[in-house]
Design a protein around this motif. Structure first.
Motif, PDB file in Angstrom:
ATOM      1  N   ASP A 183     -35.863 -11.523 -18.033  1.00 19.73           N
ATOM      2  CA  ASP A 183     -35.482 -12.861 -18.101  1.00 19.73           C
ATOM      3  C   ASP A 183     -37.431 -13.248 -17.690  1.00 19.73           C
ATOM      4  O   ASP A 183     -37.275 -14.618 -16.995  1.00 19.73           O
ATOM      5  CB  ASP A 183     -34.406 -13.479 -17.361  1.00 19.73           C
ATOM      6  N   GLY A 184     -37.845 -12.775 -17.196  1.00 20.85           N
ATOM      7  CA  GLY A 184     -39.018 -12.587 -17.435  1.00 20.85           C
ATOM      8  C   GLY A 184     -39.765 -12.617 -15.735  1.00 20.85           C
ATOM      9  O   GLY A 184     -40.832 -12.587 -14.825  1.00 20.85           O
ATOM     10  N   THR A 185     -39.222 -12.421 -14.440  1.00 19.14           N
ATOM     11  CA  THR A 185     -39.249 -11.508 -13.498  1.00 19.14           C
ATOM     12  C   THR A 185     -39.642 -10.549 -12.997  1.00 19.14           C
ATOM     13  O   THR A 185     -39.797  -9.959 -13.644  1.00 19.14           O
ATOM     14  CB  THR A 185     -37.489 -12.488 -12.753  1.00 19.14           C
ATOM     15  N   GLU A 186     -40.309 -10.907 -11.827  1.00 22.12           N
ATOM     16  CA  GLU A 186     -41.739  -9.362 -12.026  1.00 22.12           C
ATOM     17  C   GLU A 186     -39.857  -8.280 -11.029  1.00 22.12           C
ATOM     18  O   GLU A 186     -39.684  -8.751 -10.204  1.00 22.12           O
ATOM     19  CB  GLU A 186     -42.440  -9.572 -10.396  1.00 22.12           C
ATOM     20  N   PHE A 187     -40.786  -7.275 -10.990  1.00 25.77           N
ATOM     21  CA  PHE A 187     -40.196  -6.573 -10.851  1.00 25.77           C
ATOM     22  C   PHE A 187     -41.008  -5.780  -9.663  1.00 25.77           C
ATOM     23  O   PHE A 187     -42.535  -5.425  -9.440  1.00 25.77           O
ATOM     24  CB  PHE A 187     -39.911  -4.608 -11.537  1.00 25.77           C
ATOM     25  N   PRO A 204     -32.835 -10.181  -8.533  1.00 28.69           N
ATOM     26  CA  PRO A 204     -32.446 -10.926  -8.502  1.00 28.69           C
ATOM     27  C   PRO A 204     -31.709 -12.290  -8.515  1.00 28.69           C
ATOM     28  O   PRO A 204     -31.176 -12.677  -7.996  1.00 28.69           O
ATOM     29  CB  PRO A 204     -33.522 -11.080  -7.208  1.00 28.69           C
ATOM     30  N   SER A 205     -32.346 -12.026  -9.882  1.00 29.64           N
ATOM     31  CA  SER A 205     -31.731 -13.404 -10.808  1.00 29.64           C
ATOM     32  C   SER A 205     -30.140 -13.457 -11.645  1.00 29.64           C
ATOM     33  O   SER A 205     -29.863 -14.265 -12.067  1.00 29.64           O
ATOM     34  CB  SER A 205     -32.761 -14.322 -11.574  1.00 29.64           C
ATOM     35  N   ALA A 206     -29.677 -11.878 -11.821  1.00 29.96           N
ATOM     36  CA  ALA A 206     -28.768 -12.185 -12.244  1.00 29.96           C
ATOM     37  C   ALA A 206     -27.806 -12.184 -11.429  1.00 29.96           C
ATOM     38  O   ALA A 206     -26.333 -12.027 -12.120  1.00 29.96           O
ATOM     39  CB  ALA A 206     -29.026 -10.268 -12.873  1.00 29.96           C
ATOM     40  N   VAL A 207     -27.313 -12.682 -10.424  1.00 31.58           N
ATOM     41  CA  VAL A 207     -26.242 -12.790  -9.137  1.00 31.58           C
ATOM     42  C   VAL A 207     -26.960 -14.074  -9.446  1.00 31.58           C
ATOM     43  O   VAL A 207     -28.031 -15.335  -8.780  1.00 31.58           O
ATOM     44  CB  VAL A 207     -26.290 -12.127  -7.804  1.00 31.58           C
ATOM     45  N   PHE A 223     -22.730 -11.628  -9.935  1.00 33.05           N
ATOM     46  CA  PHE A 223     -22.643 -11.582 -11.029  1.00 33.05           C
ATOM     47  C   PHE A 223     -22.388 -12.360 -12.175  1.00 33.05           C
ATOM     48  O   PHE A 223     -21.423 -12.702 -12.517  1.00 33.05           O
ATOM     49  CB  PHE A 223     -21.960  -9.297 -11.430  1.00 33.05           C
ATOM     50  N   ILE A 224     -23.700 -12.453 -12.650  1.00 33.73           N
ATOM     51  CA  ILE A 224     -23.496 -13.596 -13.571  1.00 33.73           C
ATOM     52  C   ILE A 224     -24.262 -12.935 -15.189  1.00 33.73           C
ATOM     53  O   ILE A 224     -23.330 -13.517 -16.509  1.00 33.73           O
ATOM     54  CB  ILE A 224     -24.158 -14.751 -13.017  1.00 33.73           C
ATOM     55  N   LYS A 225     -25.487 -12.358 -15.031  1.00 37.91           N
ATOM     56  CA  LYS A 225     -25.652 -11.688 -16.322  1.00 37.91           C
ATOM     57  C   LYS A 225     -26.346 -10.519 -16.303  1.00 37.91           C
ATOM     58  O   LYS A 225     -27.028  -9.769 -15.166  1.00 37.91           O
ATOM     59  CB  LYS A 225     -26.596 -12.636 -16.898  1.00 37.91           C
TER      60      LYS A 225
END
Length: 557
Positions: free
Chosen positions: A130-134, A197-200, A210-212
């Motif tokens: 989704d483009g967020t940083e690892f 972290p944006s998956a929740v 949990f969303i995706k």
């Protein structure tokens, strides 16, 4: 380093020579970070090419036996398909051939001298789909979501004392004991994989819902229909070499024979392995189909027969040896399994770490010697009915199995039954439903003999030995109780010295053989059927990554 062909044509020969010299000098002085930067640049170029020249739809359809569970595919949970977990999410390390631990999201790691502190150096310039940083914070977030769950039995969870972010690309894990399989556990398909972290929701909350499924892997979920199919597409932000396929359709086909028919009809391109097994009896059909290719690879598990060490007759070593010598393992492989697999030469095949040609040995097929050993144990056929006796009691054993998960066990057990009768042992077969079977194995111990299998790949040999041949705080060992063997297992998993570890495993396998603690049956192959329109097929090194998906392509062979 590669030079763009168009640029080369514009350079004079002398200028090209000078540049070449500079490149060589820089390469000679470069460190691992420079090499990694070059690799990232090459991967970026490859990925751009994949999305450009290969932008056309390239789709492969794969049969799976049950629902992929995309809507519950939380990296920190045990829900959903393990195979899909490994396609969407990545771990810090990766499981390689014969258990070699390879870099993944961690480029490298350091282990303290006492084996208790692991420092992981993470890859730079990696993004989630989704483009967020690892980064190290994302690793900490992922682990903290499941590490404190009391139901989690992984040593990497139960032994962890601290998880510290050193900087953006460095994280340290400290454990309360030395245990070499920590790295192996970190290669599992779940729950150790890294999720965004944006998956929740709320984002970044370790207790969030949990969303995706959002990972750093080469694939991401596009669509999903419960109990029907899941569609994965390549992740355009993937840091590694971009998959050649644009899409993989995972089609749910629960019935094994229906999977074979779908292969023949061209409705699916790949079937087999743990994703959706192909019946052994269908192998000749697949081999005769000119549109299909049968791919075989030596597996990492084995099928064997457990002795109940509380059965008086089986406490005699000569009886255990006699049973082993009475089983014609070659006939099992050639006649019952159509050559799919090989004769078991111990508890684990050579594909398992620390198993070598020298420590991988077992009993052959020698019914005459088996009869002599029974006689030495005091068993004779005093009444001529073909069944040996001792102290007035016939040698009669109950043999438990199930065929819902492993249909081949029925024919194998019937062969073993007839072969043991040849040496004077009466065997009563009991085919149980899975729930009753596992209750007999783990709880009631209501058997004399029982068919079982070892675990797969990353769980062997350490996890299986600890689970089946080592006592716990609550119970004795499941397969065979032996304090000397348990001590050797403790040494093997606890030492940081590789040679000491190999020596301990050599002694473990030797003791299993000398004491005939089980009866070896066969080493199965992993088999997959592949449509000939699919190219680049290469079997993976684990059941959760049975195929190198990123190498698959569509085209003429």
């Amino acid at each position: 380093m590669r030079t763009n062909p168009k640029t080369k044509n514009l350079l004079s020969k002398s200028l090209f020579f000078m540049l070449l010299v500079i490149v060589v000098l820089i390469s000679g002085c470069s460190n691992s970070n420079n090499s990694n930067s070059t690799a990232r640049a090459n991967n970026t170029a490859n990925n751009e090419a994949a999305q450009g020249s290969e932008a056309q739809d390239k789709t492969v359809t794969v049969a799976i036996s049950s629902d992929a569970g995309i809507d519950r595919l939380d990296a920190g949970a045990y829900d959903g398909s393990m195979n899909v977990h490994a396609m969407i999410y990545e771990g810090l390390v990766e499981y390689g051939e014969k258990g070699e631990i390879l870099p993944s999201l961690a480029e490298s790691w350091d282990i303290s001298e006492d084996g208790k502190v692991y420092t992981f150096h993470l890859r730079h310039d990696v993004k989630f789909s989704d483009g967020t940083e690892f980064n190290a914070d994302a690793v900490k977030f992922s682990f903290e979501r499941w590490i404190k769950d009391p139901a989690n039995s992984l040593n990497v969870a139960t032994a962890m004392q601290s998880l510290v972010v050193v900087d953006e690309h460095t994280i340290t894990m400290t454990f309360n004991k030395a245990y070499y399989p920590f790295l192996t556990e970190l290669s599992f398909a779940r729950p150790v994989r890294i999720i965004s972290p944006s998956a929740v929701e709320p984002a970044g909350d370790i207790t969030g819902k949990f969303i995706k499924a959002i990972g750093t892997g080469a694939w991401m979920a596009e669509s999903y229909k419960t109990d029907q199919e899941a569609i994965l597409v390549r992740n355009p932000k993937y840091w590694g070499e971009m998959p050649k396929l644009s899409k993989i359709i995972l089609k749910v086909i629960p019935d094994p024979q229906s999977r074979v028919l779908a292969l023949q009809a061209g409705d699916i391109d790949i079937a087999g392995g743990q994703m959706g097994k192909i019946p052994v009896e269908s192998v000749p059909v697949i081999e005769a189909d000119s549109s299909l290719t049968l791919q075989k690879a030596q597996g990492t598990n084995s099928h064997f027969m457990i002795f109940n060490y509380k059965t008086p007759a089986l406490q005699d070593l000569n009886v255990r040896k006699a049973i082993n010598l009475a089983i014609n393992k070659k006939s099992i492989v050639e006649d019952l399994m159509d050559g799919i697999g090989s004769e078991a030469q111990g508890l684990f095949p050579l594909t398992v770490p620390y198993v070598t040609e020298s420590n991988n040995t077992w009993y052959g097929f020698d019914p005459l010697e088996a009869k002599k050993l029974l006689a030495a144990a005091g068993y004779t056929d005093s009444d001529g009915d073909g069944i040996v006796q001792k102290d007035g009691a016939q040698l009669e054993l109950n043999f438990v199995l199930q065929q819902a998960e492993y249909p081949e066990w029925k024919s194998i057990s019937e062969l073993v039954q007839s072969e043991l009768k040849e040496i004077g042992i009466r065997v009563n077969l009991q085919v149980l439903e899975p729930n009753a079977y596992y209750d007999a194995l783990w709880t009631s111990k209501a058997y004399d003999l029982i068919m079982y299998r070892t675990y797969d790949d990353a769980y062997n040999p350490h996890a299986f030995l600890l689970s089946l041949f080592h006592k716990t705080a609550d119970a004795s060992a499941v397969v065979w109780s032996d304090p000397g063997l348990e001590s050797l297992i403790d040494t093997a998993v606890g030492t940081t010295d590789i040679q000491e570890r190999q020596t301990a495993y050599d002694s473990i396998f030797s003791k299993l053989y000398q004491e005939a603690m089980f009866a070896a049956i066969y080493f199965p192959d992993d088999i997959l059927a592949v449509n000939n329109r699919v190219t680049g097929f290469k079997p993976g090194y684990s059941t959760f990554m049975p195929v190198f998906w990123n190498l698959l392509d569509i085209g003429e062979k």
